[in-house]
Design a protein around this motif. Structure first.
Motif, short mmCIF file in Angstrom:
data_model
loop_
_atom_site.label_atom_id
_atom_site.label_comp_id
_atom_site.label_asym_id
_atom_site.label_seq_id
_atom_site.Cartn_x
_atom_site.Cartn_y
_atom_site.Cartn_z
N PHE A 83 0.76 -1.14 0.03
CA PHE A 83 -0.10 0.19 0.09
C PHE A 83 0.83 1.15 0.02
CE2 PHE A 83 -4.50 -1.04 0.58
CZ PHE A 83 -4.51 -2.45 0.49
N ASP A 84 0.25 2.16 -0.63
CA ASP A 84 1.20 3.63 -0.79
C ASP A 84 1.40 4.15 0.51
OD1 ASP A 84 1.46 3.07 -3.51
OD2 ASP A 84 -0.58 3.73 -3.92
N ARG A 85 0.35 4.27 1.24
CA ARG A 85 0.49 5.22 2.52
C ARG A 85 -0.27 4.23 3.67
NH1 ARG A 85 -2.06 10.78 1.58
NH2 ARG A 85 -3.95 9.53 1.34
N ILE A 86 0.33 3.99 4.59
CA ILE A 86 -0.45 3.54 5.78
C ILE A 86 -0.33 4.42 6.98
CG2 ILE A 86 -0.03 1.52 7.21
CD1 ILE A 86 1.81 0.34 4.80
N THR A 87 -1.59 4.75 7.59
CA THR A 87 -1.46 5.83 8.73
C THR A 87 -2.71 4.85 9.81
OG1 THR A 87 -3.50 6.71 7.64
CG2 THR A 87 -1.48 7.80 7.37
N THR A 88 -2.45 5.28 11.03
CA THR A 88 -3.32 5.21 11.91
C THR A 88 -4.00 6.13 12.50
OG1 THR A 88 -1.68 5.08 13.65
CG2 THR A 88 -2.05 2.86 12.74
N SER A 268 -4.15 8.82 -9.04
CA SER A 268 -3.08 9.30 -10.00
C SER A 268 -3.73 10.66 -10.37
CB SER A 268 -3.00 8.30 -11.26
OG SER A 268 -4.07 8.33 -11.95
N GLU A 269 -4.94 11.12 -10.36
CA GLU A 269 -5.46 12.11 -10.70
C GLU A 269 -5.99 13.05 -9.75
OE1 GLU A 269 -7.94 11.99 -14.32
OE2 GLU A 269 -6.34 10.74 -15.30
N LYS A 270 -6.64 12.40 -8.91
CA LYS A 270 -7.21 12.92 -7.77
C LYS A 270 -7.05 12.05 -6.31
CE LYS A 270 -11.31 14.08 -10.50
NZ LYS A 270 -12.65 13.69 -11.15
N PRO A 271 -5.89 12.27 -5.89
CA PRO A 271 -5.34 11.56 -4.66
C PRO A 271 -6.09 11.73 -3.53
CG PRO A 271 -3.70 12.80 -5.35
CD PRO A 271 -4.56 12.98 -6.67
N GLU A 272 -6.54 13.00 -3.40
CA GLU A 272 -7.38 13.50 -2.51
C GLU A 272 -8.76 13.10 -2.24
OE1 GLU A 272 -8.63 16.28 -5.53
OE2 GLU A 272 -6.77 15.01 -5.20
N GLU A 273 -9.31 12.42 -3.36
CA GLU A 273 -10.73 11.75 -3.40
C GLU A 273 -10.58 10.42 -3.14
OE1 GLU A 273 -12.76 15.09 -6.43
OE2 GLU A 273 -13.02 12.91 -7.06
N TYR A 274 -11.53 9.82 -2.16
CA TYR A 274 -11.20 8.62 -1.63
C TYR A 274 -12.44 7.68 -2.01
CZ TYR A 274 -8.28 11.19 1.21
OH TYR A 274 -7.41 12.18 1.59
N ILE A 275 -12.16 6.50 -2.60
CA ILE A 275 -13.22 5.40 -2.66
C ILE A 275 -12.93 4.57 -1.30
CG2 ILE A 275 -14.15 3.52 -3.77
CD1 ILE A 275 -14.51 6.28 -5.26
N LYS A 315 -7.76 6.61 -11.04
CA LYS A 315 -7.73 8.32 -10.95
C LYS A 315 -7.74 8.68 -9.26
CE LYS A 315 -9.56 8.94 -15.49
NZ LYS A 315 -10.94 9.02 -16.34
N ARG A 316 -8.77 7.91 -8.58
CA ARG A 316 -8.93 8.24 -7.18
C ARG A 316 -8.15 7.22 -6.27
NH1 ARG A 316 -14.50 9.04 -8.98
NH2 ARG A 316 -14.92 11.28 -8.78
N THR A 317 -8.11 7.95 -5.01
CA THR A 317 -7.44 6.98 -4.02
C THR A 317 -8.39 5.88 -3.43
OG1 THR A 317 -5.93 8.23 -3.35
CG2 THR A 317 -6.36 6.98 -1.72
N ILE A 318 -7.88 4.65 -3.61
CA ILE A 318 -8.69 3.69 -3.01
C ILE A 318 -8.19 3.27 -1.51
CG2 ILE A 318 -9.26 0.98 -2.68
CD1 ILE A 318 -8.69 1.12 -5.87
N LEU A 452 -14.20 0.57 -10.72
CA LEU A 452 -14.94 1.61 -11.58
C LEU A 452 -15.42 2.89 -10.75
CD1 LEU A 452 -15.30 -0.67 -13.39
CD2 LEU A 452 -17.56 -0.14 -14.02
N ALA A 453 -15.55 2.85 -9.44
CA ALA A 453 -15.88 4.14 -8.73
C ALA A 453 -14.55 4.90 -8.89
CB ALA A 453 -16.27 3.84 -7.22
N ALA A 454 -13.44 4.19 -8.76
CA ALA A 454 -12.06 5.16 -8.60
C ALA A 454 -11.56 5.68 -9.90
CB ALA A 454 -11.04 4.31 -8.03
N GLN A 455 -12.20 5.11 -11.10
CA GLN A 455 -11.94 5.44 -12.13
C GLN A 455 -12.95 6.44 -12.90
OE1 GLN A 455 -8.80 5.26 -13.30
NE2 GLN A 455 -8.67 4.89 -15.24
N ALA A 456 -13.98 6.52 -12.35
CA ALA A 456 -15.36 7.43 -12.89
C ALA A 456 -14.91 8.79 -13.01
CB ALA A 456 -16.35 7.04 -12.01
#
Lengths: 469, 469
Positions: A83-88, A268-275, A315-318, A452-456
């Motif tokens: 995973f690219d980023r791991i937080t607690t 890749s495009e909207k990393p601040e948007e989350y699925i 596009k979006r962050t999962i 599909l949600a992440a790419q929409a």
């Protein structure tokens, strides 16, 4: 299904063409999703994750020593999976600890009963309490009873949960678990026992949370296994006074801070948007929490990992959230909502896998009408998995309740729960109850919806009315 | 089946005609037996008896306080049912008492395990013992191991019992339960754990007797439930040393005298000749002993009662023996054989119902060839119940072993045991596992065999070679 069929491709292209404004998925992407879906059906990653959590941590009641071990496990597993980023994020809770739990019929016959304390109930004295049993068929009967019937006695509700594929028997029966301790206290009873909220015939009673607030009187309360409840009913049929001894030393035990553990596959495009997908990390303490909810962790962690590996960054962050203390407080859900309340609109769509490991048979959504064309495309890709659409009046897993109530768009991939309540919240919630094949079908479905949600190109709405409540 | 069919009647008359010398049953009697058989299919007496024993006594380990309650229950029930003569006969035994039983994995992970002590094994110290686990796939692997592998360790045999209708997986697997404590001791091990001898996936471990004699060293030994055995196997797969803590305080506890309880329906012509049927009265202490063996008591007590009520006294006495301490000593069987050894020839034919409450699918016998025509008539009456003949090389329930070895003729009405070993010797052996319809089918079959044996003009042989051993 090794390749996307011509008819599926036709349907996909048709959908894409018809709804080009909403859903600019290109054919190659949809083909890749279909291929990954099919590959996931024989992939063992979700099972391996489930095996790992149940074997290396096992039971992990929020606030117990196993809680911190589960958090450490989750961080390490996210790392291992790339995973690219791991937080607690902190999830404070008021800790409840299970103690001794025994019950016996003392007269007119002598039987040891299997019992488990209901979560968040108060203890008996260490030496236990004795009392005559007063029997009610349902919670409603107890609620309707005169105080004189209940005062000084141990109440017993014997209603049995019904078995249904969608688990709908649970909602009908679980009120007894939630309210009996408080209703019994209000009427002067000394303790409460219920028939387990479960569909099995095993001597493995079902725990689960009771309603609790500091200002409402409550009594010690436990659930008998179904065979023990049957036995007590049969003893009561003899029409003699029946005396039971209960020792339930579970109790509140100070404050604790658990953690939501969050693994992001960055967009890749909207990393601040989350699925938002995920499971709850905690479990009840009686079993190893395999179907509740290690399997949900396996399904969603594997889905995100396979998407990243096979489709690359979308596009979006999962965002995979392993929620803290779902079982007796939604502590992680509440903490996350509060910590992110200024950025809830960045949470584009969310779902939680928390109904065991059975095959998925339906997708329900609660999204804006404008997003329905994308849901239609999801359905085209889900149909080969045996999944139908259950409408846009859907709900979500419990940990999304705070964000759903705030208007977030959600989905639910509905699992076959025919057997779920045989094991739910019991010592029997163990790895053998997880069918690797059904688990893999779950992963395939989560891949479709998540990818599909992440790419929409569009969002799924916000400020939606929660029609389920 | 309300009336005997014309074809059945034809077959009966044909058989009677063909074997007139051996089997002088008159048509009216056979018609009455057929009618009673059919009436028994909707009779609830066996279930009521089973419910009574499991509800009013419940668990009844030989030598425990419940043992005497079971004896009192049996005497009262025989009286209530109108048996002509009710007696008890002493069955001395060495008492074994269950104590605490807990187990946990201490490292490399922490898990509570569900375990039950094997009957007749020695205790750990009260504070328990810790040891590293050494894993064997089978008893044979343990037996073949070098002492250096086992010395100072806790052995673990993980072989899983197979599910078969005839219960044949039991014989293959149960050696581990019988011998592991002694083999482990012989090789210098400190304790022994096995996977339960059972076919289920419940956290309800299976107890059962281990081999024991005072002169053979033994160690504390217990059985893990199947899910716990799976977990331990998975932990061991990590190839790190695995340490387990066991606390098993079960122990030998002096002498006790239990009782065989005997109900006779006296014969009209040969009251001193006995058709012996019955069940064992004791049970293990974890469940309420519903399928092992209250259901056998229900079946055979009801069969004798219905025969007496509907057919009147038959020529021979029907003797229903509720045997003492089958489970860990055959104490009642041995005592009865010894007390009656000069009159064994008066025990004309015997069977025991001790394989649960599943439908009967076959009759096996071990009788003289001269008696086979009567067995053929029995079969004609059993066929409508779905019962086939399994040959004249049969065995009997365990409590008839001493008399069978002495040459007594025996029969076995074989029950469908597909699910029997899901519950056998566990806390899950409770009334809900008994299907009233299957139980009634059992009664119908026992009526046929018992009534014809009691009314036959001939004996069934004696001094027969026990071909099963």
């Amino acid at each position: 299904m090794k390749n996307i069929s011509p008819i599926t491709l036709f349907l996909l292209i048709f959908c894409v063409g018809a709804n080009a404004q909403q859903s600019k998925f290109n054919d190659e992407f949809l083909q890749q999703v279909a291929e990954l879906r099919d590959a996931a059906l024989t992939d063992g990653l979700a099972y391996d994750i489930t095996e790992s959590l149940t074997t290396e941590v096992g039971a992990r009641l929020a606030g117990s020593p196993q809680d911190a071990k589960a958090v450490a496990w989750a961080q390490a597993k996210f790392k291992e999976l790339g995973f690219d980023r791991i937080t607690t994020e902190a999830a404070p809770l008021k800790r409840w600890t299970r103690g001794q739990e025994t019950a016996e019929i003392i007269s007119p016959y002598q039987h040891k009963l299997t019992i488990t304390a209901l979560g968040r109930t108060n203890p008996t004295p260490d030496e236990g309490i004795n009392g005559e049993v007063v029997h009610f068929a349902t919670l409603a009967d107890l609620q309707a009873a005169d105080k004189s019937e209940v005062a000084g006695k141990i109440t017993f509700i014997s209603e049995r949960m019904e078995r249904h594929k969608d688990g709908s028997g649970y909602g009908k029966a679980v009120g007894a678990r939630g309210l009996t301790a408080q209703v019994t206290a209000e009427k002067g009873g000394i303790a409460a026992i219920i028939r387990s909220i479960g569909t099995d015939n095993n001597r493995t009673p079902h725990t689960g949370a009771a309603s609790y607030d500091e200002d409402t009187p409550s009594v010690p309360a436990g659930a008998l296994s179904n065979p023990d409840a049957d036995l007590l009913v049969n003893v009561l049929k003899r029409k003699q006074p029946v005396t039971v001894k209960l020792t339930l030393t579970s109790h509140w035990d100070g404050d604790y801070t658990s953690q939501n553990v969050i693994g992001d596959m960055l967009g890749s495009e909207k990393p601040e948007e989350y699925i938002v997908i995920g499971c709850h990390l905690d479990s009840w303490d009686l079993g190893t929490g395999a179907i509740d909810d290690a399997s949900g962790c396996g399904i969603t962690m594997a889905a995100a990992k396979l998407i990243k590996d096979k489709l690359g960054p979308l596009k979006r962050t999962i965002r995979v959230i392993l929620w803290a203390n779902e079982e007796y407080g939604l502590s992680g859900a509440i903490a996350y909502h509060d910590a992110h309340k200024d950025e809830l609109r960045q949470h584009i769509l969310g779902g939680e896998s928390d109904f065991g490991a059975g095959e998925i048979y339906a997708l329900g959504t609660r999204v804006a009408e404008s997003a329905m064309p994308t849901i239609d495309i999801m359905m085209t890709l889900l149909k080969p998995l045996g999944i139908e659409f259950a409408g846009n009046n859907g709900s979500s897993g419990a940990d999304l309740i705070p964000m759903r109530r705030a208007g977030m768009a959600v989905f639910g991939l509905k699992q076959d729960g025919t057997d779920y309540f045989d094991y739910h919240h019991t010592a029997n919630d163990t790895l053998d109850k997880v069918d690797p094949k059904a688990l893999a079908q779950n992963v395939a479905a989560w891949i479709v919806v998540t990818a599909l949600a992440a790419q929409a190109d569009h969002d799924f709405g916000f400020g939606l009315t929660d029609k389920t409540e």
